[in-house]
Design a protein around this motif. Structure first.
Motif, short mmCIF file in Angstrom:
data_model
loop_
_atom_site.label_atom_id
_atom_site.label_comp_id
_atom_site.label_asym_id
_atom_site.label_seq_id
_atom_site.Cartn_x
_atom_site.Cartn_y
_atom_site.Cartn_z
N GLN A 187 -19.83 -31.57 -48.84
CA GLN A 187 -20.51 -32.28 -49.47
C GLN A 187 -20.18 -33.88 -48.89
N ALA A 188 -19.06 -34.21 -48.87
CA ALA A 188 -18.51 -35.64 -48.48
C ALA A 188 -17.33 -35.59 -47.89
N ALA A 212 -23.07 -34.61 -43.20
CA ALA A 212 -22.77 -33.80 -44.46
C ALA A 212 -23.60 -34.52 -45.63
N PRO A 213 -24.36 -33.91 -46.56
CA PRO A 213 -23.99 -32.37 -46.81
C PRO A 213 -24.37 -31.66 -46.11
N LYS A 214 -23.56 -30.39 -45.56
CA LYS A 214 -24.09 -29.32 -44.98
C LYS A 214 -23.18 -28.13 -45.04
N MET A 215 -23.97 -26.97 -44.93
CA MET A 215 -23.48 -25.58 -45.26
C MET A 215 -22.52 -25.15 -44.24
N ILE A 248 -10.20 -22.37 -47.95
CA ILE A 248 -10.75 -23.33 -47.24
C ILE A 248 -10.94 -24.69 -47.74
N ILE A 249 -11.36 -24.38 -49.33
CA ILE A 249 -11.45 -25.44 -50.22
C ILE A 249 -10.38 -26.26 -50.26
N GLY A 292 -9.22 -34.69 -47.63
CA GLY A 292 -9.80 -35.80 -48.10
C GLY A 292 -11.36 -35.45 -47.97
N ALA A 293 -11.81 -34.29 -47.95
CA ALA A 293 -12.85 -33.86 -47.87
C ALA A 293 -13.68 -33.27 -49.35
N THR A 294 -14.79 -33.38 -49.79
CA THR A 294 -15.33 -32.86 -50.83
C THR A 294 -16.16 -31.53 -50.41
N VAL A 295 -15.43 -30.37 -50.89
CA VAL A 295 -16.21 -29.05 -50.49
C VAL A 295 -16.65 -28.58 -52.00
#
Length: 170
Positions: free
Chosen positions: A108-109, A140-143, A156-157, A164-167
């Motif tokens: 997401q970000a 991002a946002p990208k699958m 992974i999440i 520091g990523a929003t998944v």
């Protein structure tokens, strides 16, 4: 002259089936008692067929009478006169049976300070080149991945959140 064929269809129910399925036994007996001589003759002829001949007979009857094939496991829909309690039970059981096992992971970000770490992790996860990983992260946002088992998706999440990523998992 026909010699005994091991693939012959039996004309009577085995004793073990008769004791375990009394409804079938009653139905079998009731049809014999009410059968006309013509029906009894047909039943006798069918009982003398081999399995291959019986399969051909069934196929011919289906095509001549326009009988559709039923899906394996019985009828596709519940009977119209089903009790309300049975319908409610079936509706409650359906969501449990359709529990999702494969998920999609979407980036997401990300924090701008964590961008290099996120790019490196995406490179390792997806097997992309460094340039492609940078483009991927910046778009991002990208699958990220599709059809991932739940346990792997959660790992992974957790890794990506630690960087520091929003998944999200869909």
């Amino acid at each position: 002259m026909r010699i005994g064929n091991p693939m012959r269809v039996s004309s009577s129910l085995p004793k073990s089936v008769a004791t375990t399925c009394p409804q079938q036994q009653r139905r079998h007996n009731s049809t014999e008692a009410a059968a006309s001589p013509k029906i009894a003759g047909i039943v006798d002829q069918i009982s003398q067929l081999t399995l291959l001949e019986t399969a051909d007979l069934v196929a011919n009857l289906k095509s001549r009478l326009n009988i559709p094939d039923l899906p394996v496991g019985g009828f596709a829909a519940a009977p119209a006169a089903a009790p309300a309690a049975a319908v409610e039970e079936a509706e409650e059981a359906a969501p449990a049976a359709q529990e999702k096992t494969l998920f999609s992971i979407k980036l997401q970000a990300f924090d701008t300070g964590a961008k290099p770490k996120v790019i490196k992790e995406i490179k390792n996860l997806l097997g992309l080149s460094l340039v492609d990983s940078k483009k991927f992260v910046e778009s991002a946002p990208k699958m990220m991945k599709d059809s991932v088992p739940k346990e792997e998706a959660e790992k992974i999440i957790a890794t990506m959140k630690g960087l520091g990523a929003t998944v999200i998992m869909e």
